[in-house]
Structures are given as C-alpha cells and as structure tokens.
Design a protein around this motif. Structure first.
Motif, PDB file in Angstrom:
ATOM      1  N   THR A 198       6.719  38.788  73.420  1.00 34.66           N
ATOM      2  CA  THR A 198       6.020  39.821  74.408  1.00 34.66           C
ATOM      3  C   THR A 198       4.641  38.142  73.974  1.00 34.66           C
ATOM      4  O   THR A 198       4.185  38.196  75.432  1.00 34.66           O
ATOM      5  CB  THR A 198       4.875  40.399  73.408  1.00 34.66           C
ATOM      6  OG1 THR A 198       6.276  41.400  73.576  1.00 34.66           O
ATOM      7  CG2 THR A 198       3.642  41.403  74.388  1.00 34.66           C
ATOM      8  N   ASN A 206       7.682  50.023  73.033  1.00 37.74           N
ATOM      9  CA  ASN A 206       6.844  48.309  72.747  1.00 37.74           C
ATOM     10  C   ASN A 206       7.460  47.370  71.585  1.00 37.74           C
ATOM     11  O   ASN A 206       8.003  46.816  71.951  1.00 37.74           O
ATOM     12  CB  ASN A 206       5.278  48.878  71.834  1.00 37.74           C
ATOM     13  CG  ASN A 206       5.541  50.373  70.883  1.00 37.74           C
ATOM     14  OD1 ASN A 206       6.314  51.383  70.992  1.00 37.74           O
ATOM     15  ND2 ASN A 206       4.549  49.986  70.186  1.00 37.74           N
ATOM     16  N   VAL A 242       6.137  45.169  77.306  1.00 39.83           N
ATOM     17  CA  VAL A 242       5.914  44.688  77.827  1.00 39.83           C
ATOM     18  C   VAL A 242       6.336  43.123  78.586  1.00 39.83           C
ATOM     19  O   VAL A 242       5.851  42.728  79.911  1.00 39.83           O
ATOM     20  CB  VAL A 242       4.059  44.582  77.289  1.00 39.83           C
ATOM     21  CG1 VAL A 242       3.036  43.407  78.030  1.00 39.83           C
ATOM     22  CG2 VAL A 242       3.542  45.644  77.327  1.00 39.83           C
ATOM     23  N   ALA A 243       6.892  42.524  77.531  1.00 40.92           N
ATOM     24  CA  ALA A 243       7.328  41.343  77.945  1.00 40.92           C
ATOM     25  C   ALA A 243       8.498  41.554  79.579  1.00 40.92           C
ATOM     26  O   ALA A 243       8.648  40.477  80.426  1.00 40.92           O
ATOM     27  CB  ALA A 243       8.217  40.443  76.319  1.00 40.92           C
ATOM     28  N   ILE A 262       1.481  41.336  67.585  1.00 39.54           N
ATOM     29  CA  ILE A 262       2.343  41.181  69.127  1.00 39.54           C
ATOM     30  C   ILE A 262       3.403  40.163  68.390  1.00 39.54           C
ATOM     31  O   ILE A 262       3.080  39.554  68.133  1.00 39.54           O
ATOM     32  CB  ILE A 262       1.370  40.407  69.794  1.00 39.54           C
ATOM     33  CG1 ILE A 262       1.950  40.139  71.966  1.00 39.54           C
ATOM     34  CG2 ILE A 262       0.978  38.954  69.585  1.00 39.54           C
ATOM     35  CD1 ILE A 262       0.598  39.676  72.074  1.00 39.54           C
ATOM     36  N   LEU A 302       9.964  45.605  72.938  1.00 39.62           N
ATOM     37  CA  LEU A 302       9.592  44.607  74.059  1.00 39.62           C
ATOM     38  C   LEU A 302       8.973  45.030  75.671  1.00 39.62           C
ATOM     39  O   LEU A 302       9.276  44.134  76.530  1.00 39.62           O
ATOM     40  CB  LEU A 302       9.764  43.448  73.700  1.00 39.62           C
ATOM     41  CG  LEU A 302      10.135  42.921  72.018  1.00 39.62           C
ATOM     42  CD1 LEU A 302      10.533  41.820  71.792  1.00 39.62           C
ATOM     43  CD2 LEU A 302       8.686  42.623  71.332  1.00 39.62           C
ATOM     44  N   LEU A 325       1.423  46.926  73.835  1.00 39.04           N
ATOM     45  CA  LEU A 325       1.147  45.219  73.475  1.00 39.04           C
ATOM     46  C   LEU A 325       1.774  44.992  72.660  1.00 39.04           C
ATOM     47  O   LEU A 325       2.837  44.161  71.627  1.00 39.04           O
ATOM     48  CB  LEU A 325       0.165  44.092  74.137  1.00 39.04           C
ATOM     49  CG  LEU A 325       0.083  43.307  74.095  1.00 39.04           C
ATOM     50  CD1 LEU A 325       0.733  42.537  75.265  1.00 39.04           C
ATOM     51  CD2 LEU A 325      -1.646  42.229  73.409  1.00 39.04           C
TER      52      LEU A 325
END
Length: 292
Positions: free
Chosen positions: A24, A272, A277-278, A20, A275, A13
């Motif tokens: 995200t 990560n 996760v986004a 963060i 990005l 994340l």
C-alpha cells in the motif's frame, strides 16, 4: 483527471493490525511520483496518525481529528475547528445519564475525567473491544493498549482543560451497547452546532459541525487550486460519509465498509485486508496513463 487522493486510515489505508502494508505504501508513493497529491483524512489526531506513519517517509497533507485540524506536508497547522467549552459541556450534560466512557481528544494528548485507576480501567475496556479473543492481562500487552495509555492524561473535569487553554478537537465515546450510542446520537441531533458520527459500531465521535471530513477537504483542496472533480476519496466508516457522499471526482468505499457508506459511494473496492487502497491507486494510475 484525478490530481488528489484523500484516504481514511483505519479500515481503509491500514490493515486490521492498524499498520500500513508495504504494498500500500509503495502504491501511494507511486501515485505521488506520478504527480498526484496524497492526503490523510482520519479521525485520529496528528500524533495518533503519525504513530502509524512515522518512518514511512510519506510526504502528504493531513486532515486529522475528523476535520478539526489540517496540516500541510511540512506538518504546519493550516486550519483548526476546535469545539468550544460550551459545546463540550452541553455534550457532557447529555452523556452523564449513560454508563459510557468519554475521551476528550486534543491536538496532542487524549484526556479522560476520573482517577488514574478509573482511567486505566476505561482504556483496558476500550482496547478489549478490539481484542475479544484475549483476556485482560493479554490485552495489557498489546501495542494498541500501550500506545493508548501513553497518550492519555487524567483531568478532574472540563474546567481544568479550560483553565489550561487546551483546545478540544473531538469528544470520543465508546461502549459495546450500540443502541445506547444511537440514543445518545439522537439526543444530540437537535444541537445544530455539533456533528456526530461513528468510525466503529462501538464508538461515537462528536465534533464542532465545521469539523467534518468532507467539507474540510473541499475547503482545503480549493484553497490549493484544485477542483472537486480532481479528487478521489477513500473510506469505510460513517465518519467518512461526509466526504464519500459529496460529489468528488471519485468516491470509493471499501468492501469492508459500512453499508450506508458503500451505498453512497460511486465505486466499491476490495477490503483493507485485501489491500484495496493499493489496488484502487494502481487501477487509477493505469487508466490515467491510458488516457494521456
């Protein structure tokens, strides 16, 4: 249909700056707006997690300290799996044979055994593992060093923690000697009451065997009325393997993840720093909208 997203923090994340990214955060909030429940699953304790999330106005559940504590979106403690002091002593008897630093992680502070000078040096050495390009004085000015120093307290021994009734959630070992950490892990493996995993090559995290991300996540989501096939999990390191290797609906490893984690996952996403996760959340939302 995915109804729950559970994400690791560091290396997943968060970016390499341990923050963060706005994009995200926006993607997570978009998922929440679409009715998906978001959960944090991290090796950090709750105060450590909130250092990075405070101010984000993120409503979520928290599985922290590698599964030793669960909190609901109101930050109420729902469940704990602390280590017994007997477990801590068994680990300590093994590791005292090695030149390794031990951090005793609790629900609030981190504790280290030693004098204030010894503890300050151990915090500095641990932080330097993440800032190899900086000298000692430069490392002392980093946010990571200052935060670690602020949340660390000294104790004379494990007996002091027991007298004070402080719950131990995890024993955290760090060293730049990976072979030594692997040897410690092998020596602990016969103890079936314990679980040991790494979040970085330079550490080893030891918990009660009940305090593992995957089983705790399963127990918690089922208590809320969800099923495993309705859950997507994201992670990168070996302390995420217990949930990545389980049969959740979607198990997603980061491209920057450990090879064993990537092999166990059903999907691999971007890093990560890219990005991932986004990107994954937006792909999920797009596909779920198309199936409605």
């Amino acid at each position: 249909m995915i109804k729950v997203i559970a994400s690791d923090m560091d290396g997943t994340l968060l970016g390499n700056d341990h923050r963060i990214a706005p994009e995200t955060l926006a993607a997570v909030k978009e998922a929440c707006g679409a009715g998906i429940r978001f959960m944090i699953c991290t090796g950090r304790n709750f105060p450590g997690a909130m250092q990075e999330l405070r101010g984000a106005r993120l409503v979520c559940d928290y599985i922290v300290s590698s599964g030793a504590e669960v909190r609901d979106p109101r930050e109420n403690v729902i469940l704990t799996h602390p280590m017994s002091m007997d477990q801590c002593r068994r680990v300590y008897r093994v590791i005292r044979d090695y030149p390794v630093s031990m951090v005793i992680c609790t629900d609030e502070y981190d504790y280290r055994i030693g004098t204030p000078e010894e503890i300050a040096e151990s915090i500095l050495l641990e932080t330097m593992l993440f800032h190899m390009n900086l000298n000692r004085e430069e490392v002392k000015k980093t946010r990571q060093y200052l935060q670690m120093k602020e949340r660390t307290k000294a104790v004379s021994d494990l007996d002091e923690l027991e007298r004070k009734g402080i719950p131990v959630y995890k024993l955290f070992l760090f060293a730049d000697d990976k072979e030594m950490l692997d040897q410690i892990k092998r020596r602990l493996e016969p103890d079936k009451d314990l679980a040991a995993a790494s979040s970085f090559p330079t550490n080893l995290e030891i918990t009660d065997v009940r305090a593992q991300k995957g089983p705790v996540l399963k127990e918690y989501i089922e208590s809320l009325g969800y099923t495993m096939d309705e859950v997507m999990v994201l992670g990168d390191s070996l302390n995420d393997l217990s949930m990545i290797a389980m049969d959740f609906g979607a198990t997603v490893a980061m491209e920057n993840g450990d090879p064993e984690v990537k092999q166990a996952a059903k999907y691999v996403t971007k890093t990560n720093e890219e990005l991932g996760v986004a990107y994954t959340i937006r792909e999920l939302l797009k596909r779920q909208r198309e199936t409605v």
